[in-house]
Design a protein around this motif. Sequence first.
Motif, short mmCIF file in Angstrom:
data_model
loop_
_atom_site.label_atom_id
_atom_site.label_comp_id
_atom_site.label_asym_id
_atom_site.label_seq_id
_atom_site.Cartn_x
_atom_site.Cartn_y
_atom_site.Cartn_z
N TYR A 68 32.40 12.68 45.63
CA TYR A 68 32.31 13.83 46.53
C TYR A 68 32.62 13.31 47.92
N PRO A 69 33.81 13.63 48.48
CA PRO A 69 34.21 13.04 49.75
C PRO A 69 33.69 13.75 50.99
N GLY A 70 32.98 14.85 50.86
CA GLY A 70 32.54 15.59 52.03
C GLY A 70 33.72 16.31 52.66
N GLY A 71 33.65 16.58 53.95
CA GLY A 71 34.69 17.37 54.61
C GLY A 71 35.55 16.62 55.59
N SER A 72 35.41 15.31 55.68
CA SER A 72 36.20 14.52 56.63
C SER A 72 37.59 14.24 56.06
N GLU A 73 38.62 14.68 56.77
CA GLU A 73 39.98 14.49 56.27
C GLU A 73 40.34 13.03 56.02
N PRO A 74 39.98 12.09 56.91
CA PRO A 74 40.30 10.68 56.62
C PRO A 74 39.60 10.17 55.35
N VAL A 75 38.37 10.60 55.11
CA VAL A 75 37.64 10.17 53.91
C VAL A 75 38.28 10.80 52.68
N ILE A 76 38.64 12.06 52.78
CA ILE A 76 39.31 12.74 51.66
C ILE A 76 40.62 12.03 51.34
N ALA A 77 41.38 11.66 52.37
CA ALA A 77 42.66 10.96 52.16
C ALA A 77 42.43 9.62 51.46
N ALA A 78 41.40 8.88 51.86
CA ALA A 78 41.12 7.59 51.22
C ALA A 78 40.71 7.80 49.76
N ALA A 79 39.91 8.83 49.48
CA ALA A 79 39.50 9.11 48.10
C ALA A 79 40.71 9.48 47.25
N ILE A 80 41.60 10.28 47.80
CA ILE A 80 42.82 10.66 47.07
C ILE A 80 43.66 9.43 46.79
N ASP A 81 43.80 8.56 47.78
CA ASP A 81 44.57 7.33 47.60
C ASP A 81 43.97 6.48 46.49
#
Length: 95
Positions: free
Chosen positions: A70-83
């Motif tokens: 669950y990456p939360g709502g931070s775009e940089p964290v979401i991008a890292a999780a997707i990567d």
Amino acid sequence: MSKRLLILGGSSWKSAIKKYAEEHDIVLIGAGYDANAPYYDICQKKYLIDSTDAEAVRKVVSDERIDGIYPGGSEPVIAAAIDLLHRQTVGKLTE
């Protein structure tokens, strides 16, 4: 055996996350750079890492045998999780 969910943010949703985890026997593992992040209150285990660093997150995923993120709502964290998920999925598809 309980599922394991890695929480990388989402402090504003912590009560909903906690309720869902309790209802579904999910162990919550928290990771991030802020030792005082409110979502850590609901986690059974915590890692102080840069959650935008896909390799650091990958190590926690591997070490803790994480079933979901669950990456939360931070775009940089979401991008890292997707990567991270992309690299792991592509590796499994080519094996």
